[in-house]
Motif scaffolding. Sequence first.
Motif, PDB file in Angstrom:
ATOM      1  N   TYR A  99     -69.918 151.451 -33.363  1.00 49.18           N
ATOM      2  CA  TYR A  99     -70.114 150.043 -33.801  1.00 49.18           C
ATOM      3  C   TYR A  99     -71.309 149.699 -33.047  1.00 49.18           C
ATOM      4  O   TYR A  99     -72.372 148.959 -33.724  1.00 49.18           O
ATOM      5  CB  TYR A  99     -68.998 149.230 -33.146  1.00 49.18           C
ATOM      6  CG  TYR A  99     -69.200 147.835 -33.136  1.00 49.18           C
ATOM      7  CD1 TYR A  99     -68.619 147.179 -34.455  1.00 49.18           C
ATOM      8  CD2 TYR A  99     -69.835 146.970 -32.125  1.00 49.18           C
ATOM      9  CE1 TYR A  99     -69.056 145.873 -34.550  1.00 49.18           C
ATOM     10  CE2 TYR A  99     -70.295 145.677 -32.379  1.00 49.18           C
ATOM     11  CZ  TYR A  99     -69.749 145.024 -33.651  1.00 49.18           C
ATOM     12  OH  TYR A  99     -70.192 143.683 -33.778  1.00 49.18           O
ATOM     13  N   TYR A 200     -63.656 147.911 -47.216  1.00 48.06           N
ATOM     14  CA  TYR A 200     -64.231 147.235 -46.080  1.00 48.06           C
ATOM     15  C   TYR A 200     -65.624 147.903 -45.956  1.00 48.06           C
ATOM     16  O   TYR A 200     -66.596 147.116 -45.852  1.00 48.06           O
ATOM     17  CB  TYR A 200     -63.380 147.734 -44.765  1.00 48.06           C
ATOM     18  CG  TYR A 200     -63.826 147.009 -43.710  1.00 48.06           C
ATOM     19  CD1 TYR A 200     -63.237 145.638 -43.488  1.00 48.06           C
ATOM     20  CD2 TYR A 200     -64.522 147.471 -42.788  1.00 48.06           C
ATOM     21  CE1 TYR A 200     -63.653 144.954 -42.299  1.00 48.06           C
ATOM     22  CE2 TYR A 200     -64.957 146.721 -41.197  1.00 48.06           C
ATOM     23  CZ  TYR A 200     -64.662 145.422 -41.286  1.00 48.06           C
ATOM     24  OH  TYR A 200     -64.739 144.850 -40.236  1.00 48.06           O
ATOM     25  N   HIS A 201     -65.818 149.312 -46.073  1.00 41.77           N
ATOM     26  CA  HIS A 201     -67.164 149.741 -45.756  1.00 41.77           C
ATOM     27  C   HIS A 201     -67.925 149.522 -47.155  1.00 41.77           C
ATOM     28  O   HIS A 201     -69.205 149.239 -47.042  1.00 41.77           O
ATOM     29  CB  HIS A 201     -66.899 151.179 -45.812  1.00 41.77           C
ATOM     30  CG  HIS A 201     -68.408 152.079 -45.217  1.00 41.77           C
ATOM     31  ND1 HIS A 201     -69.237 151.654 -44.405  1.00 41.77           N
ATOM     32  CD2 HIS A 201     -68.971 152.976 -45.918  1.00 41.77           C
ATOM     33  CE1 HIS A 201     -70.291 152.237 -44.305  1.00 41.77           C
ATOM     34  NE2 HIS A 201     -70.183 153.015 -45.287  1.00 41.77           N
ATOM     35  N   HIS A 204     -69.619 146.220 -46.842  1.00 43.69           N
ATOM     36  CA  HIS A 204     -70.743 146.094 -46.211  1.00 43.69           C
ATOM     37  C   HIS A 204     -72.015 146.640 -46.875  1.00 43.69           C
ATOM     38  O   HIS A 204     -73.187 146.157 -46.455  1.00 43.69           O
ATOM     39  CB  HIS A 204     -70.656 147.120 -44.821  1.00 43.69           C
ATOM     40  CG  HIS A 204     -71.835 147.577 -44.098  1.00 43.69           C
ATOM     41  ND1 HIS A 204     -72.496 146.499 -43.163  1.00 43.69           N
ATOM     42  CD2 HIS A 204     -72.571 148.585 -44.166  1.00 43.69           C
ATOM     43  CE1 HIS A 204     -73.421 146.974 -42.359  1.00 43.69           C
ATOM     44  NE2 HIS A 204     -73.678 148.443 -43.062  1.00 43.69           N
ATOM     45  N   GLY A 212     -69.358 143.856 -40.808  1.00 45.55           N
ATOM     46  CA  GLY A 212     -68.636 145.104 -41.087  1.00 45.55           C
ATOM     47  C   GLY A 212     -69.121 146.360 -40.552  1.00 45.55           C
ATOM     48  O   GLY A 212     -69.264 147.181 -41.523  1.00 45.55           O
ATOM     49  N   SER A 217     -62.957 152.117 -38.167  1.00 43.99           N
ATOM     50  CA  SER A 217     -61.890 151.089 -37.833  1.00 43.99           C
ATOM     51  C   SER A 217     -62.736 149.883 -37.734  1.00 43.99           C
ATOM     52  O   SER A 217     -63.785 149.716 -37.511  1.00 43.99           O
ATOM     53  CB  SER A 217     -61.394 151.284 -36.311  1.00 43.99           C
ATOM     54  OG  SER A 217     -60.578 150.054 -35.771  1.00 43.99           O
ATOM     55  N   SER A 218     -61.980 148.644 -38.081  1.00 42.37           N
ATOM     56  CA  SER A 218     -62.686 147.106 -37.806  1.00 42.37           C
ATOM     57  C   SER A 218     -62.239 146.789 -36.604  1.00 42.37           C
ATOM     58  O   SER A 218     -62.583 145.412 -36.249  1.00 42.37           O
ATOM     59  CB  SER A 218     -61.982 146.508 -38.989  1.00 42.37           C
ATOM     60  OG  SER A 218     -60.323 146.374 -38.744  1.00 42.37           O
ATOM     61  N   ASP A 221     -65.271 144.984 -34.908  1.00 39.86           N
ATOM     62  CA  ASP A 221     -65.721 143.736 -35.672  1.00 39.86           C
ATOM     63  C   ASP A 221     -64.847 142.764 -35.127  1.00 39.86           C
ATOM     64  O   ASP A 221     -65.347 141.433 -35.238  1.00 39.86           O
ATOM     65  CB  ASP A 221     -65.693 144.208 -37.320  1.00 39.86           C
ATOM     66  CG  ASP A 221     -66.637 145.070 -37.634  1.00 39.86           C
ATOM     67  OD1 ASP A 221     -68.043 144.575 -37.235  1.00 39.86           O
ATOM     68  OD2 ASP A 221     -66.551 146.093 -38.218  1.00 39.86           O
ATOM     69  N   LYS A 222     -63.482 142.716 -35.256  1.00 44.83           N
ATOM     70  CA  LYS A 222     -62.592 141.762 -34.644  1.00 44.83           C
ATOM     71  C   LYS A 222     -63.101 141.250 -33.320  1.00 44.83           C
ATOM     72  O   LYS A 222     -63.226 139.938 -32.920  1.00 44.83           O
ATOM     73  CB  LYS A 222     -61.367 142.292 -34.684  1.00 44.83           C
ATOM     74  CG  LYS A 222     -60.524 142.566 -36.190  1.00 44.83           C
ATOM     75  CD  LYS A 222     -59.529 143.122 -36.245  1.00 44.83           C
ATOM     76  CE  LYS A 222     -59.164 143.773 -37.569  1.00 44.83           C
ATOM     77  NZ  LYS A 222     -57.606 144.384 -37.483  1.00 44.83           N
ATOM     78  N   LEU A 227     -66.493 140.444 -38.421  1.00 39.65           N
ATOM     79  CA  LEU A 227     -65.777 140.699 -39.431  1.00 39.65           C
ATOM     80  C   LEU A 227     -66.421 139.895 -40.656  1.00 39.65           C
ATOM     81  O   LEU A 227     -66.669 138.890 -40.769  1.00 39.65           O
ATOM     82  CB  LEU A 227     -64.417 139.999 -39.518  1.00 39.65           C
ATOM     83  CG  LEU A 227     -63.328 140.964 -38.719  1.00 39.65           C
ATOM     84  CD1 LEU A 227     -61.959 140.167 -38.536  1.00 39.65           C
ATOM     85  CD2 LEU A 227     -62.936 142.296 -39.271  1.00 39.65           C
TER      86      LEU A 227
END
Length: 237
Positions: A99, A200-201, A204, A212, A217-218, A221-222, A227
């Motif tokens: 990340y 999700y990706h 982005h 994102g 995994s997100s 981002d959370k 997010l």
Amino acid sequence: MVAKGFTVDLNKPLVFQVGHLGESYQEWVHQPIVSKEGPRFFESDFWENLTLTVWWAIPTIWLPVVCWCISKSVRMGHTLPEIVMMVLFGIFIWTLIEYTLHRFLFHIKTKSYWGNTIHYLLHGCHHKHPMDGLRLVFPPTATAILCFPFWNLVRIFATPSTTPALFGGGLLGYVMYDVTHYYLHHGQPSSDVPKHLKRYHLNHHFRIQDKGYGITSSLWDKVFGTLPPQKSAKECK
């Protein structure tokens, strides 16, 4: 694309062209060209080939290294539950590295000639040509070079017997990340979790490129408030 009188010729090697875009580089690089055929980077065949990597090279090369690292900690006396915990912790730390690199390094804003050039090589090319199947995973030569400082970093915080398993877990996290990344671009998931990750990706890439940043995994981002808006994520196909 014309920027300050300069035109990027997509039919010529791109790496030493994109720097001339200056402040217009950020706009140009985030206008994706959706084609499985990637551009040529360099005139030199040697340097060009170093940028091309088939996805299966990643597990083929690095999983044996992961096994060697884990077995080293086993030989140094650690129990199976201890090994499992160290490997899982290494994977967890990798998700944070994943990340952090994606958000703060891969998406750094550049406008100078060499800044644009280096950014394009590092990550900009992926946003410009997101379906280029031979540049979706990190070249093993570059990974091997980066393994040395990461190994030494782990050694600072760990003991001699835990360092191999922790490093092996982080390296396993990297392998999972790279093959997942390839799958999200070229795979056709049928179950809910990979379907969500793919949406999700791709969101982005094609909708909100400053949100994102997680790939596998997100979670982070959370945690860090990056997010993407829920409506856009659901709409992305």
